[in-house]
Scaffold this motif. Structure first.
Motif, PDB file in Angstrom:
ATOM      1  N   LEU A  16      62.662  51.115  13.368  1.00 28.14           N
ATOM      2  CA  LEU A  16      62.291  49.998  14.237  1.00 28.14           C
ATOM      3  C   LEU A  16      61.661  50.519  15.529  1.00 28.14           C
ATOM      4  N   VAL A  17      62.259  51.577  16.087  1.00 26.79           N
ATOM      5  CA  VAL A  17      61.720  52.196  17.303  1.00 26.79           C
ATOM      6  C   VAL A  17      61.729  53.705  17.072  1.00 26.79           C
ATOM      7  N   ASP A  18      60.555  54.328  17.145  1.00 30.15           N
ATOM      8  CA  ASP A  18      60.529  55.762  16.831  1.00 30.15           C
ATOM      9  C   ASP A  18      60.760  56.628  18.082  1.00 30.15           C
ATOM     10  N   GLU A  19      60.822  57.923  17.859  1.00 24.42           N
ATOM     11  CA  GLU A  19      61.178  58.835  18.953  1.00 24.42           C
ATOM     12  C   GLU A  19      60.177  58.788  20.097  1.00 24.42           C
ATOM     13  N   ALA A  20      58.903  58.716  19.757  1.00 26.40           N
ATOM     14  CA  ALA A  20      57.875  58.703  20.810  1.00 26.40           C
ATOM     15  C   ALA A  20      57.980  57.436  21.649  1.00 26.40           C
ATOM     16  N   GLN A  21      58.244  56.321  20.990  1.00 19.91           N
ATOM     17  CA  GLN A  21      58.388  55.049  21.728  1.00 19.91           C
ATOM     18  C   GLN A  21      59.597  55.099  22.657  1.00 19.91           C
ATOM     19  N   ILE A  22      60.693  55.677  22.181  1.00 19.93           N
ATOM     20  CA  ILE A  22      61.895  55.786  23.014  1.00 19.93           C
ATOM     21  C   ILE A  22      61.598  56.673  24.227  1.00 19.93           C
ATOM     22  N   ARG A  23      60.957  57.820  23.979  1.00 20.81           N
ATOM     23  CA  ARG A  23      60.669  58.763  25.066  1.00 20.81           C
ATOM     24  C   ARG A  23      59.780  58.120  26.123  1.00 20.81           C
ATOM     25  N   GLN A  24      58.735  57.442  25.654  1.00 22.04           N
ATOM     26  CA  GLN A  24      57.799  56.796  26.590  1.00 22.04           C
ATOM     27  C   GLN A  24      58.491  55.720  27.417  1.00 22.04           C
ATOM     28  N   ARG A  25      59.299  54.907  26.741  1.00 16.38           N
ATOM     29  CA  ARG A  25      59.966  53.801  27.458  1.00 16.38           C
ATOM     30  C   ARG A  25      60.981  54.335  28.461  1.00 16.38           C
ATOM     31  N   LEU A  26      61.687  55.406  28.091  1.00 17.81           N
ATOM     32  CA  LEU A  26      62.667  55.964  29.021  1.00 17.81           C
ATOM     33  C   LEU A  26      61.973  56.577  30.235  1.00 17.81           C
ATOM     34  N   GLU A  27      60.798  57.151  30.025  1.00 18.22           N
ATOM     35  CA  GLU A  27      60.061  57.670  31.184  1.00 18.22           C
ATOM     36  C   GLU A  27      59.686  56.534  32.128  1.00 18.22           C
ATOM     37  N   ASP A  28      59.255  55.406  31.569  1.00 16.70           N
ATOM     38  CA  ASP A  28      58.893  54.248  32.399  1.00 16.70           C
ATOM     39  C   ASP A  28      60.115  53.699  33.141  1.00 16.70           C
ATOM     40  N   VAL A  29      61.200  53.493  32.407  1.00 13.05           N
ATOM     41  CA  VAL A  29      62.418  52.982  33.042  1.00 13.05           C
ATOM     42  C   VAL A  29      62.921  53.992  34.083  1.00 13.05           C
ATOM     43  N   GLY A  30      62.836  55.265  33.731  1.00 13.54           N
ATOM     44  CA  GLY A  30      63.289  56.310  34.653  1.00 13.54           C
ATOM     45  C   GLY A  30      62.521  56.284  35.970  1.00 13.54           C
ATOM     46  N   ARG A  31      61.236  56.006  35.879  1.00 13.54           N
ATOM     47  CA  ARG A  31      60.433  55.889  37.113  1.00 13.54           C
ATOM     48  C   ARG A  31      60.916  54.711  37.954  1.00 13.54           C
ATOM     49  N   ASP A  32      61.208  53.585  37.293  1.00 14.02           N
ATOM     50  CA  ASP A  32      61.702  52.405  38.024  1.00 14.02           C
ATOM     51  C   ASP A  32      63.046  52.701  38.686  1.00 14.02           C
ATOM     52  N   VAL A  33      63.961  53.309  37.914  1.00 18.43           N
ATOM     53  CA  VAL A  33      65.288  53.614  38.466  1.00 18.43           C
ATOM     54  C   VAL A  33      65.153  54.605  39.620  1.00 18.43           C
ATOM     55  N   THR A  34      64.330  55.603  39.434  1.00 16.48           N
ATOM     56  CA  THR A  34      64.123  56.601  40.489  1.00 16.48           C
ATOM     57  C   THR A  34      63.614  55.932  41.767  1.00 16.48           C
ATOM     58  N   ALA A  35      62.674  55.001  41.621  1.00 19.17           N
ATOM     59  CA  ALA A  35      62.134  54.309  42.799  1.00 19.17           C
ATOM     60  C   ALA A  35      63.188  53.390  43.422  1.00 19.17           C
ATOM     61  N   ASP A  36      63.909  52.650  42.579  1.00 16.41           N
ATOM     62  CA  ASP A  36      64.863  51.659  43.091  1.00 16.41           C
ATOM     63  C   ASP A  36      66.074  52.292  43.773  1.00 16.41           C
ATOM     64  N   TYR A  37      66.442  53.488  43.337  1.00 19.57           N
ATOM     65  CA  TYR A  37      67.642  54.145  43.890  1.00 19.57           C
ATOM     66  C   TYR A  37      67.283  55.365  44.739  1.00 19.57           C
ATOM     67  N   ALA A  38      66.035  55.454  45.148  1.00 22.20           N
ATOM     68  CA  ALA A  38      65.573  56.659  45.859  1.00 22.20           C
ATOM     69  C   ALA A  38      66.389  56.915  47.126  1.00 22.20           C
ATOM     70  N   ARG A  39      66.761  55.834  47.798  1.00 23.05           N
ATOM     71  CA  ARG A  39      67.424  55.986  49.103  1.00 23.05           C
ATOM     72  C   ARG A  39      68.864  56.491  48.956  1.00 23.05           C
ATOM     73  N   GLN A  40      69.576  55.954  47.953  1.00 19.50           N
ATOM     74  CA  GLN A  40      71.023  56.209  47.888  1.00 19.50           C
ATOM     75  C   GLN A  40      71.467  57.069  46.707  1.00 19.50           C
ATOM     76  N   GLY A  41      70.535  57.370  45.754  1.00 17.73           N
ATOM     77  CA  GLY A  41      70.959  58.036  44.524  1.00 17.73           C
ATOM     78  C   GLY A  41      71.631  57.031  43.606  1.00 17.73           C
ATOM     79  N   VAL A  42      72.069  57.492  42.445  1.00 20.31           N
ATOM     80  CA  VAL A  42      72.640  56.545  41.481  1.00 20.31           C
ATOM     81  C   VAL A  42      73.843  57.174  40.778  1.00 20.31           C
ATOM     82  N   HIS A  43      74.828  56.330  40.486  1.00 22.44           N
ATOM     83  CA  HIS A  43      76.008  56.757  39.731  1.00 22.44           C
ATOM     84  C   HIS A  43      75.954  56.046  38.375  1.00 22.44           C
TER      85      HIS A  43
END
Ligand code: PRP
Length: 186
Positions: A16-43
């Motif tokens: 249903l979702v292959d490895e490349a799709q997972i990797r790409q989507r996690l990079e996108d989400v990771g960028r959002d999380v990195t931006a949203d939590y840049a000030r305080q870090g994340v747990h």
């Protein structure tokens, strides 16, 4: 690098979702999380066991101070009704009071499990409490959870792989696949 691994189990229907799709989507989400939590870090708080694979990959695409903890809960079972009450099998190791918590799930279906977990975690007064789920299966949602980050929204089908199991099998698949036919998971 050698040939990609294949998994020749006859009960696997299709990917249903292959490895490349997972990797790409996690990079996108990771960028959002990195931006949203840049000030305080994340747990990050992973809900075992399904989240273990996505947790490992998500945390490695974050470029901010990141800490990790895990919570293990039992399934809520037929007697819990819509309360979604689950038993905590392994509690967090660390205090979350005053910390920016991002819960990491593999899949949200009815939402009952996560709803119960969020209610429990809120009583510990984190600075913030948000959710990332790799898969969102909204067809049978019973509670509105306001999920902040979603990897993929999928239809109502039984999926395995990348942490998700059928009777504890298939968590090691590197992709997300459907099964040919399944009996209710016990
Ligand atoms: C899955 C998933 C969620 C829950 C979602 O866990 O990780 O915790 O089911 O279902 P819901 O939205 O209908 O409550 P599971 O019970 O399969 O345990 P596991 O993570 O150990 O595989």
């Amino acid at each position: 690098m050698g040939e990609p691994l294949t998994f020749a189990d006859p009960s696997i229907d299709r990917i249903l979702v292959d490895e490349a799709q997972i990797r790409q989507r996690l990079e996108d989400v990771g960028r959002d999380v990195t931006a949203d939590y840049a000030r305080q870090g994340v747990h990050l708080v992973g809900i075992l066991k399904g989240s273990l694979v996505v947790m490992a990959d998500l945390m490695r695409v974050l470029t901010i101070p990141t800490t990790v903890d895990f919570l293990a809960v039992s399934g809520y079972g037929p007697d819990a009704g819509r309360s979604g009450a689950v038993r905590v099998m392994k509690d967090l190791d660390q205090d979350i009071e005053g910390r920016p918590v991002l819960v990491v799930e593999d899949v949200i279906d009815t939402g009952l499990t996560l709803n119960y977990i969020l209610r429990t975690l809120r009583t510990r007064h984190p600075a913030s409490l948000d959710v990332f789920t790799l898969l969102d299966k909204p067809t049978h949602r019973l509670v509105d959870l306001g999920i902040r980050y979603v990897g993929f929204t999928i239809p109502d089908c039984f999926v395995v792989g990348y942490g998700l199991d059928y009777q504890e099998q298939f968590r090691n698949l590197p992709y997300i696949a459907t099964l040919k036919s399944v009996e209710p998971d016990g």
